[in-house]
Write a protein that holds these residues in place. Sequence first.
Motif, PDB file in Angstrom:
ATOM      1  N   VAL A 251       0.871  -1.175   0.000  1.00  0.00           N
ATOM      2  CA  VAL A 251       0.000   0.000   0.000  1.00  0.00           C
ATOM      3  C   VAL A 251       0.907   1.224   0.000  1.00  0.00           C
ATOM      4  N   VAL A 252       0.761   2.076  -1.001  1.00  0.00           N
ATOM      5  CA  VAL A 252       1.640   3.226  -1.171  1.00  0.00           C
ATOM      6  C   VAL A 252       0.824   4.495  -0.966  1.00  0.00           C
ATOM      7  N   LEU A 253       1.366   5.438  -0.173  1.00  0.00           N
ATOM      8  CA  LEU A 253       0.637   6.652   0.193  1.00  0.00           C
ATOM      9  C   LEU A 253       1.385   7.899  -0.295  1.00  0.00           C
ATOM     10  N   PRO A 254       1.109   8.359  -1.512  1.00  0.00           N
ATOM     11  CA  PRO A 254       1.752   9.576  -2.010  1.00  0.00           C
ATOM     12  C   PRO A 254       1.168  10.812  -1.340  1.00  0.00           C
ATOM     13  N   GLY A 255       1.965  11.907  -1.340  1.00  0.00           N
ATOM     14  CA  GLY A 255       1.511  13.130  -0.691  1.00  0.00           C
ATOM     15  C   GLY A 255       1.160  14.252  -1.634  1.00  0.00           C
ATOM     16  N   ASN A 256       1.451  14.104  -2.941  1.00  0.00           N
ATOM     17  CA  ASN A 256       1.138  15.161  -3.896  1.00  0.00           C
ATOM     18  C   ASN A 256       1.196  14.605  -5.316  1.00  0.00           C
ATOM     19  N   HIS A 257       0.893  15.459  -6.268  1.00  0.00           N
ATOM     20  CA  HIS A 257       0.845  15.045  -7.665  1.00  0.00           C
ATOM     21  C   HIS A 257       2.184  14.476  -8.127  1.00  0.00           C
ATOM     22  N   ASP A 258       3.274  15.156  -7.797  1.00  0.00           N
ATOM     23  CA  ASP A 258       4.588  14.705  -8.250  1.00  0.00           C
ATOM     24  C   ASP A 258       4.918  13.322  -7.702  1.00  0.00           C
ATOM     25  N   GLU A 259       4.534  13.062  -6.482  1.00  0.00           N
ATOM     26  CA  GLU A 259       4.789  11.742  -5.906  1.00  0.00           C
ATOM     27  C   GLU A 259       3.933  10.670  -6.581  1.00  0.00           C
TER      28      GLU A 259
ATOM     29  N   MET B 209      -3.449  13.006   0.443  1.00  0.00           N
ATOM     30  CA  MET B 209      -3.809  14.121  -0.442  1.00  0.00           C
ATOM     31  C   MET B 209      -5.246  14.520  -0.122  1.00  0.00           C
ATOM     32  N   ASN B 210      -5.418  15.221   0.981  1.00  0.00           N
ATOM     33  CA  ASN B 210      -6.765  15.446   1.520  1.00  0.00           C
ATOM     34  C   ASN B 210      -7.013  16.916   1.870  1.00  0.00           C
ATOM     35  N   GLY B 211      -6.552  17.819   1.029  1.00  0.00           N
ATOM     36  CA  GLY B 211      -6.694  19.231   1.343  1.00  0.00           C
ATOM     37  C   GLY B 211      -7.631  19.995   0.429  1.00  0.00           C
TER      38      GLY B 211
ATOM     39  N   GLY C  92      -7.990  12.542  -2.200  1.00  0.00           N
ATOM     40  CA  GLY C  92      -8.163  11.691  -1.030  1.00  0.00           C
ATOM     41  C   GLY C  92      -9.025  12.287   0.054  1.00  0.00           C
ATOM     42  N   LEU C  93      -9.590  13.448  -0.206  1.00  0.00           N
ATOM     43  CA  LEU C  93     -10.438  14.118   0.771  1.00  0.00           C
ATOM     44  C   LEU C  93     -11.782  13.399   0.870  1.00  0.00           C
ATOM     45  N   ARG C  94     -12.099  12.915   2.065  1.00  0.00           N
ATOM     46  CA  ARG C  94     -13.402  12.264   2.246  1.00  0.00           C
ATOM     47  C   ARG C  94     -14.511  13.300   2.247  1.00  0.00           C
ATOM     48  N   ALA C  95     -15.693  12.859   1.830  1.00  0.00           N
ATOM     49  CA  ALA C  95     -16.809  13.784   1.641  1.00  0.00           C
ATOM     50  C   ALA C  95     -17.156  14.577   2.899  1.00  0.00           C
ATOM     51  N   PRO C  96     -17.247  13.963   4.084  1.00  0.00           N
ATOM     52  CA  PRO C  96     -17.558  14.772   5.271  1.00  0.00           C
ATOM     53  C   PRO C  96     -16.510  15.838   5.552  1.00  0.00           C
ATOM     54  N   GLU C  97     -15.240  15.505   5.314  1.00  0.00           N
ATOM     55  CA  GLU C  97     -14.179  16.484   5.528  1.00  0.00           C
ATOM     56  C   GLU C  97     -14.274  17.607   4.508  1.00  0.00           C
ATOM     57  N   ALA C  98     -14.611  17.260   3.269  1.00  0.00           N
ATOM     58  CA  ALA C  98     -14.779  18.289   2.237  1.00  0.00           C
ATOM     59  C   ALA C  98     -15.911  19.236   2.610  1.00  0.00           C
ATOM     60  N   GLU C  99     -17.018  18.683   3.081  1.00  0.00           N
ATOM     61  CA  GLU C  99     -18.148  19.526   3.471  1.00  0.00           C
ATOM     62  C   GLU C  99     -17.773  20.438   4.634  1.00  0.00           C
ATOM     63  N   ALA C 100     -17.012  19.919   5.587  1.00  0.00           N
ATOM     64  CA  ALA C 100     -16.618  20.737   6.732  1.00  0.00           C
ATOM     65  C   ALA C 100     -15.703  21.887   6.302  1.00  0.00           C
TER      66      ALA C 100
ATOM     67  N   THR D 102     -14.490   9.342  -1.328  1.00  0.00           N
ATOM     68  CA  THR D 102     -13.597  10.475  -1.513  1.00  0.00           C
ATOM     69  C   THR D 102     -13.923  11.261  -2.777  1.00  0.00           C
ATOM     70  N   ILE D 103     -13.368  12.456  -2.840  1.00  0.00           N
ATOM     71  CA  ILE D 103     -13.583  13.330  -3.996  1.00  0.00           C
ATOM     72  C   ILE D 103     -13.080  12.673  -5.276  1.00  0.00           C
ATOM     73  N   GLY D 104     -11.891  12.085  -5.222  1.00  0.00           N
ATOM     74  CA  GLY D 104     -11.364  11.419  -6.409  1.00  0.00           C
ATOM     75  C   GLY D 104     -12.223  10.258  -6.854  1.00  0.00           C
ATOM     76  N   GLY D 105     -12.742   9.504  -5.891  1.00  0.00           N
ATOM     77  CA  GLY D 105     -13.622   8.395  -6.229  1.00  0.00           C
ATOM     78  C   GLY D 105     -14.920   8.859  -6.861  1.00  0.00           C
TER      79      GLY D 105
END
Length: 530
Positions: free
Chosen positions: A103-111, A154-156, A172-180, A200-203
């Motif tokens: 399981v790989v967890l990138p932090g930004n587009h470049d990663e 990537m959840n900002g 990677g931002l989950r919907a409840p976090e996006a709404e908040a 998530t937003i991407g999904g």
Amino acid sequence: MDMLWNGWGDPAKAAPLPDSVTGLLRDLLGVKPRTTPVLCLEDVRLPATTSDEAALKGLAEAVGGAEHVRTDSESRIRHTRGKSTPDLLRMRAGDVADVPRAVVLPGNHDEVFAVLRACAAHGLAVVPFGGGTSVVGGLAPQRAAFVALDLRRMNGLLDLDPVSRTAVLQPGLRAPEAEALLAAHGFTLGHFPQSFEWATIGGFAAARSSGQASAGYGRFDEMVLGLTLATPEGTIETGRAPRSAAGPDLRQLILGSEGAFGVITSVTVRIRPLPEARVYEGWRFASFEEGATALRRLAQDGPRPTVLRLSDETETFIGLAQPDSIGGDLAQSTAGCMAITGYEGTAQDTERRRQQAAAVLSACGGTLVGTEPGERWAHGRYSAPYLRDALLDVGAFAETLETAAFWSRVPALYAAVRGALTDTLTEAGTPPLVMCHISHVYENGASLYFTVVSAQGEDPVAHWEPAKHAANEAVLAAGGTISHHHGVGTDHRDWYVREAGPLGISALRAVKRRLDPDGLLNPGVLLPTD
């Protein structure tokens, strides 16, 4: 917090079925109690694989350190498959043949781009992973060696433009976090699918999600103004303006691509001011046909509520129209179909649309039953997946499927799918309860969402496959689309190929070859492997 590894959502929210429902399952469907013990996560044994140290080193370098590459058993198990009923039944049986190597967890587009290049160098397939909520086999690639690309870091909220009413969100931002995050600025996305708490937003973008307030806010793909896509061959950026005549809209190529063409790394969305008022109410109709006519009138001629849905007679009787009330006194249930209408916006506009819609619904034979059914639906609208888990716990089989068609074809589509499910499962010795509701409406058509409950059979997954096949065949034969909002995945892929046609699929294959020449991105999902 991670979802339950062999079920839906938060384990603390799970609840046993009421006795009335358990009795109905036994008496009506012949459901027998489970006899196999519950498997614990610690008891799951992963298939033996050879660790590729060079590949792991390359992945760690791509994401800034080994701490962002997980190879422990629990992480890999939690990223195995999605949340369809066959997925969960396999997990509950300890079948983790589709487990990722890491399981790989990138932090930004470049990663993300660096991970794709590292995987290409080492022959590893890549499955983008957001909330893990796919119910159509969207996380089970047809390749043994793959990594799950978990986008949770990537959840900002990258940007918010209150003048244009747009926001740029990470995938990677989950919907409840996006709404908040949006609510802190006085805005909402207005996208509330049943998977809202975990998806998530991407999904949402990758699967063309549709929320329960789509009548007012629109589908997610209608909210998307721009996308950034990382592919093994480079980056695609779309969305210079709200609308454009500068050639075909590449956004539409990325939306619904389910990770087969690249990894979505940012989404620019339309946002709306937070509503001042919210009102939900229930209407009862004598028949599904009568209720569907009323929904069509509102969808075509207005006023259109923010939420507009209709349960058929069976779903209304069982109580699934209001999941939190299921298992109430079934003897007190009345005949007919329950419609839920919801209104959001300014107080004045909400009341105006509510009164005007009431006139239309009454003219079409509807009877207002007050705000209690609507409020109960709103309170329990994320409960149905937990109910599915509870059904599995007692030995029942429960699954959903959905489609859409033009209004003139909706009655025949409803009858064809319902008949295919009923006939196939009855012939197999497990007569089902088949429920349906109209969940999304448009000027020209609507979607149908079916819920199927039956006894499990000796091999529940194998037992379900002929019924699912028959339902898919019925959808295409009746003029429906193979998926309205769940997506294609591996479950619908072969029927999507027929729906799109040979030339259309050839064109999509050409796109994939250009963007993903080694075929590493979610192989076998959306498009067949070569």
